[in-house]
Scaffold this motif. Structure first.
Motif, PDB file in Angstrom:
ATOM      1  N   UNK A 133      -0.921 -26.637 -21.197  1.00 21.77           N
ATOM      2  CA  UNK A 133      -0.768 -26.325 -22.919  1.00 21.77           C
ATOM      3  C   UNK A 133      -1.699 -27.454 -23.604  1.00 21.77           C
ATOM      4  N   UNK A 134      -1.545 -28.465 -23.224  1.00 22.18           N
ATOM      5  CA  UNK A 134      -2.686 -29.854 -23.600  1.00 22.18           C
ATOM      6  C   UNK A 134      -4.092 -29.309 -23.398  1.00 22.18           C
ATOM      7  N   UNK A 135      -4.149 -29.410 -22.332  1.00 21.32           N
ATOM      8  CA  UNK A 135      -5.546 -29.226 -21.766  1.00 21.32           C
ATOM      9  C   UNK A 135      -6.119 -27.908 -22.447  1.00 21.32           C
TER      10      UNK A 135
ATOM     11  N   UNK B 202      -0.107 -21.434 -29.850  1.00 26.32           N
ATOM     12  CA  UNK B 202       0.629 -20.219 -29.506  1.00 26.32           C
ATOM     13  C   UNK B 202       1.573 -20.036 -28.479  1.00 26.32           C
ATOM     14  N   UNK B 203       1.287 -20.830 -26.889  1.00 24.98           N
ATOM     15  CA  UNK B 203       1.856 -20.667 -25.927  1.00 24.98           C
ATOM     16  C   UNK B 203       2.422 -21.460 -26.562  1.00 24.98           C
ATOM     17  N   UNK B 204       3.114 -22.740 -26.870  1.00 21.08           N
ATOM     18  CA  UNK B 204       4.133 -23.616 -26.758  1.00 21.08           C
ATOM     19  C   UNK B 204       5.110 -22.937 -28.130  1.00 21.08           C
ATOM     20  N   UNK B 205       4.718 -21.938 -28.545  1.00 21.63           N
ATOM     21  CA  UNK B 205       6.054 -21.327 -29.386  1.00 21.63           C
ATOM     22  C   UNK B 205       7.410 -20.800 -28.857  1.00 21.63           C
ATOM     23  N   UNK B 206       7.122 -20.751 -27.471  1.00 20.58           N
ATOM     24  CA  UNK B 206       8.245 -20.172 -26.768  1.00 20.58           C
ATOM     25  C   UNK B 206       8.924 -20.568 -26.241  1.00 20.58           C
TER      26      UNK B 206
ATOM     27  N   UNK C 270       2.503 -19.068 -15.986  1.00 15.91           N
ATOM     28  CA  UNK C 270       3.006 -20.038 -15.454  1.00 15.91           C
ATOM     29  C   UNK C 270       3.114 -21.106 -16.584  1.00 15.91           C
ATOM     30  N   UNK C 271       2.402 -21.113 -17.805  1.00 15.13           N
ATOM     31  CA  UNK C 271       2.437 -22.128 -18.896  1.00 15.13           C
ATOM     32  C   UNK C 271       3.591 -22.154 -19.896  1.00 15.13           C
ATOM     33  N   UNK C 272       3.986 -20.594 -19.911  1.00 19.67           N
ATOM     34  CA  UNK C 272       4.663 -19.955 -20.817  1.00 19.67           C
ATOM     35  C   UNK C 272       6.392 -19.962 -19.825  1.00 19.67           C
TER      36      UNK C 272
ATOM     37  N   UNK D 220       3.497  -0.944 -36.168  1.00 19.09           N
ATOM     38  CA  UNK D 220       4.263  -2.825 -36.398  1.00 19.09           C
ATOM     39  C   UNK D 220       4.847  -3.267 -36.465  1.00 19.09           C
ATOM     40  N   UNK D 221       6.089  -4.055 -36.807  1.00 25.07           N
ATOM     41  CA  UNK D 221       7.277  -4.550 -36.966  1.00 25.07           C
ATOM     42  C   UNK D 221       6.699  -6.242 -37.907  1.00 25.07           C
ATOM     43  N   UNK D 222       7.867  -5.959 -38.909  1.00 27.93           N
ATOM     44  CA  UNK D 222       8.069  -6.969 -39.961  1.00 27.93           C
ATOM     45  C   UNK D 222       7.607  -8.319 -38.500  1.00 27.93           C
ATOM     46  N   UNK D 223       7.425  -9.751 -39.474  1.00 26.86           N
ATOM     47  CA  UNK D 223       6.974 -10.993 -38.722  1.00 26.86           C
ATOM     48  C   UNK D 223       7.844 -12.203 -39.941  1.00 26.86           C
ATOM     49  N   UNK D 224       8.702 -12.948 -39.857  1.00 25.05           N
ATOM     50  CA  UNK D 224       9.272 -13.053 -38.806  1.00 25.05           C
ATOM     51  C   UNK D 224      10.425 -12.407 -38.459  1.00 25.05           C
ATOM     52  N   UNK D 225      11.237 -12.153 -37.050  1.00 23.67           N
ATOM     53  CA  UNK D 225      10.714 -13.119 -35.978  1.00 23.67           C
ATOM     54  C   UNK D 225       9.352 -12.773 -35.579  1.00 23.67           C
ATOM     55  N   UNK D 226       8.690 -13.894 -34.896  1.00 23.63           N
ATOM     56  CA  UNK D 226       7.585 -13.749 -34.214  1.00 23.63           C
ATOM     57  C   UNK D 226       7.192 -13.165 -32.947  1.00 23.63           C
ATOM     58  N   UNK D 227       6.718 -12.087 -32.132  1.00 28.33           N
ATOM     59  CA  UNK D 227       7.176 -12.206 -30.784  1.00 28.33           C
ATOM     60  C   UNK D 227       7.069 -13.259 -30.334  1.00 28.33           C
ATOM     61  N   UNK D 228       6.761 -14.178 -29.839  1.00 31.40           N
ATOM     62  CA  UNK D 228       6.583 -15.707 -29.672  1.00 31.40           C
ATOM     63  C   UNK D 228       8.491 -15.704 -29.637  1.00 31.40           C
ATOM     64  N   UNK D 229       8.922 -15.177 -30.112  1.00 29.42           N
ATOM     65  CA  UNK D 229      11.003 -15.704 -30.568  1.00 29.42           C
ATOM     66  C   UNK D 229      11.341 -14.521 -29.941  1.00 29.42           C
ATOM     67  N   UNK D 230      11.055 -13.385 -30.689  1.00 28.98           N
ATOM     68  CA  UNK D 230      11.921 -12.189 -30.198  1.00 28.98           C
ATOM     69  C   UNK D 230      10.522 -10.890 -29.996  1.00 28.98           C
ATOM     70  N   UNK D 231       9.865 -11.074 -28.681  1.00 28.61           N
ATOM     71  CA  UNK D 231       8.349  -9.621 -29.068  1.00 28.61           C
ATOM     72  C   UNK D 231       8.988  -8.313 -27.667  1.00 28.61           C
TER      73      UNK D 231
END
Length: 612
Positions: free
Chosen positions: A225-227, A246-250, A294-296, A370-381
């Motif tokens: 994720x850093x790279x 985006x990946x880091x939000x998981x 693998x990253x998430x 479409x769904x209301x955000x939040x929650x965003x998919x990274x939290x509840x998808x």
């Protein structure tokens, strides 16, 4: 009909999904492949297998444009009528088809051979004006003899699978493969685009494939994720959000399954980039998916491919099978202890499913709301679990970054956006096609340098720089870089990278009418400002086109567009409002003349010039 013969296939399909209801669209496709349509009794059969009410199945069938509830012809010709094709003469093409066959759009020839359907964008704008004969894109249809040859092929006696089936029989000589310009120079995305038949496992590995995935499996997710963060990779589906962020939000150590969902529901008029990745370099996407999952911490990925992309789905499925056979998918990938399962899922004709939460709702077996955000998919998808939704092109960039280094990718772009991207260029240019260029390339260079300039020596009038949702730019505004931030500063957006070029023969009123027709057709109808606003705009424009315009109409249109912005669950209403605002504001005199004269002012001048 007795559907018992399909039961075993239905059970096998359902087993691929973590929840049975998610198999809704695949089961409906199974029925339509068998019968050519989805009859009422099939809806009961699908509901029984999935444990849902038949009323739910019925509303899903009615939501997606590719499902038929009544029999059609032996074959189907879907004629694209959206703006990119309109600019290249789609209106005349459809008229010729109707005249030659003696049927209107939506009807079937008397002998039951061919159903003609007028559709919105098929995202093959590089061969506009175009159509889809069963599963195959055909075009350009304005080439001498092309249309007549295609109609002969469509009507010729043969044995074909039912409408919507997996195969449509052997194509005739009319269904030759079109040859638009497709970039192959790379350096990131197009290096393996030279083979129109696709790049498969051995050739992919020979050219450096899966080196990045092997490296990633030896790193920690945080290091990857850093790279990606250092590379300045941003989401190339339209939003431009930093991929690593985006990946880091998981959530770390999630107790629930984590999913990666690939958005391959390419439907933005003027855009055709993802299709070439899926068809010509599918392993690049798969390798990017391995790194991302693998990253998430995900072990299940779904690839949601647009329903009209028959060949794309077939080829990507082949790549998935190859990757399984060579130990790059499945359990214990390359001895790393990492497992990954990939499911290919086809949509069924709904532009709104390109919006990430609508895509998830569709994937869960419902209408594409479409769904209301939040929650965003990274939290509840997906299935209420942590989910990352990434675009095809975004993930296809990932192997280059891990293989060549983040610094090199970042240097290719600007200070805020790294790399290159695939620009779809269509409309009134000499050489429509797909061009890979650094994100800092200017719009002028794309049009005049890469695409050969405006065709037939005409003068540039207007450009849509990022797909039909983007605000239009005038000829004096094209000295702008094509990265997200530069185009936003210029009052438009990079969006999907779909560049639609309009020359001085273009009637901007008709262009807006076409765009508004698209948005009115594709609104999911969930939010009142969007459902009512898109229809209202289109009705007013139609009334003006009929010569019944009123002095206040243009101001009313601007007011409606203003009231649509920011009032809905997703940004579809905003996307529908932006063309209204920019076309009318930047070409107000032309719109005023349309209302005043009661017809296109350019055509009025043509008629006057012909008078004795």
């Amino acid at each position: 009909m007795n559907f018992d013969a399909l039961d075993s296939q239905a059970r096998e399909i359902i087993q691929r999904y973590d929840q049975p209801r998610a198999a809704m669209l695949p089961l409906l496709w199974l029925v339509q492949a068998e019968l050519g349509h989805v009859p009422a009794e099939a809806e009961f059969w699908v509901g029984r297998h999935l444990g849902v009410a038949v009323s739910h199945v019925r509303e899903v069938v009615s939501f997606y444009s590719m499902f038929r509830t009544t029999p059609g012809g032996r074959r189907e010709l879907r004629v694209c009528t959206s703006l990119p094709c309109l600019l290249r003469g789609a209106g005349d093409v459809l008229t010729r088809i109707q005249d030659q066959l003696g049927v209107r759009a939506g009807e079937t020839t008397p002998g039951g051979e061919l159903t003609v359907t007028a559709v919105e964008c098929l995202c093959a704008c590089e061969i506009a004006p175009m159509a889809q004969l069963d599963e195959q894109f055909v075009g350009p249809l304005d080439e001498p003899g092309a249309l007549e040859s295609i109609l002969r092929d469509a009507l010729r006696p043969a044995t074909f699978a039912p409408l919507g089936g997996a195969k449509a029989g052997e194509p005739g000589d009319a269904c030759h493969e079109p040859e638009p310009f497709i970039s192959t120079a790379g350096p990131v995305l197009s290096t393996r685009f030279g083979n129109a038949d696709g790049t498969w496992f051995d050739a992919y590995v020979e050219s450096g494939g899966y080196v990045a995935a092997k490296r990633a499996l030896s790193m920690t997710p945080a290091q990857i994720i850093d790279e990606i963060s250092q590379s300045n990779l941003r989401g190339l589906g339209g939003a431009g959000f930093p991929t690593a962020k985006k990946w880091s939000f998981i959530p770390k150590n999630s107790a629930r399954p984590v999913y990666l969902v690939v958005n391959a529901d390419e439907g933005e008029p003027g855009t055709f980039k993802d299709r070439y990745i899926l068809e010509r370099d599918p392993h690049a996407l798969l390798e990017g998916m391995i790194v991302a999952t693998y990253s998430i911490g995900s072990h299940k990925a779904y690839v949601y491919i647009r329903g009209e992309y028959f060949r794309s789905a077939d080829r990507f499925n082949r790549a998935v099978q190859e990757a399984h056979a060579h130990g790059w998918l499945g359990t214990n990938i390359q001895g790393s202890g990492f497992d990954l399962d990939v499911v290919v899922h086809r949509g069924a004709g709904a532009y709104i499913c390109g919006e990430e939460t609508a895509l998830l709702t569709s994937l869960e077996g419902g209408k594409g709301f479409p769904k209301l955000k939040p929650p965003f998919p990274a939290i509840s998808g997906l299935f209420h679990c942590p989910t990352i939704v990434n675009n095809v092109e975004t993930l296809a960039c990932v192997p280059f970054i891990l293989r060549e280094g983040a610094e090199r990718f970042a240097r290719l772009g600007t200070s805020t956006q790294g790399g290159t991207r695939l620009f779809s260029v269509c409309g009134h240019v000499q050489r429509p096609g797909l061009y890979e260029a650094p994100v800092g390339v200017s719009l002028r260079e794309l049009i005049e340098g890469h695409a050969g300039g405006v065709r037939d020596g005409r003068t540039l009038k207007a450009v849509v720089p990022g797909g039909i949702s983007a605000k239009v730019l005038t000829a004096s505004e094209i000295d702008v870089q094509m990265d997200f931030d530069s185009l936003m500063a210029a009052g438009s957006m990079a969006g999907s990278g779909g560049v639609i070029v309009m020359d001085d023969t273009t009637c901007m009123f008709e262009a807006l009418q076409s765009a508004s027709k698209f948005f009115a057709h594709e609104s999911c109808g969930q939010c009142s400002p969007c459902r009512e606003g898109t229809g209202w705009v289109y009705r007013i424009l139609n009334r003006i086109a009929e010569g019944k315009g009123r002095p206040q109409d243009l101001d009313d249109l601007l007011a409606i567009a203003r009231d649509m912005e920011g009032k809905t669950i997703c940004v579809f209403a905003d996307a529908a409002a932006w063309p209204v605002q920019s076309y009318i504001t930047k070409f107000r005199e032309e719109f005023d003349a349309h209302v005043r004269i009661g017809t296109c002012p350019a055509r009025s001048r043509e008629v006057a010039a012909c008078q004795p």
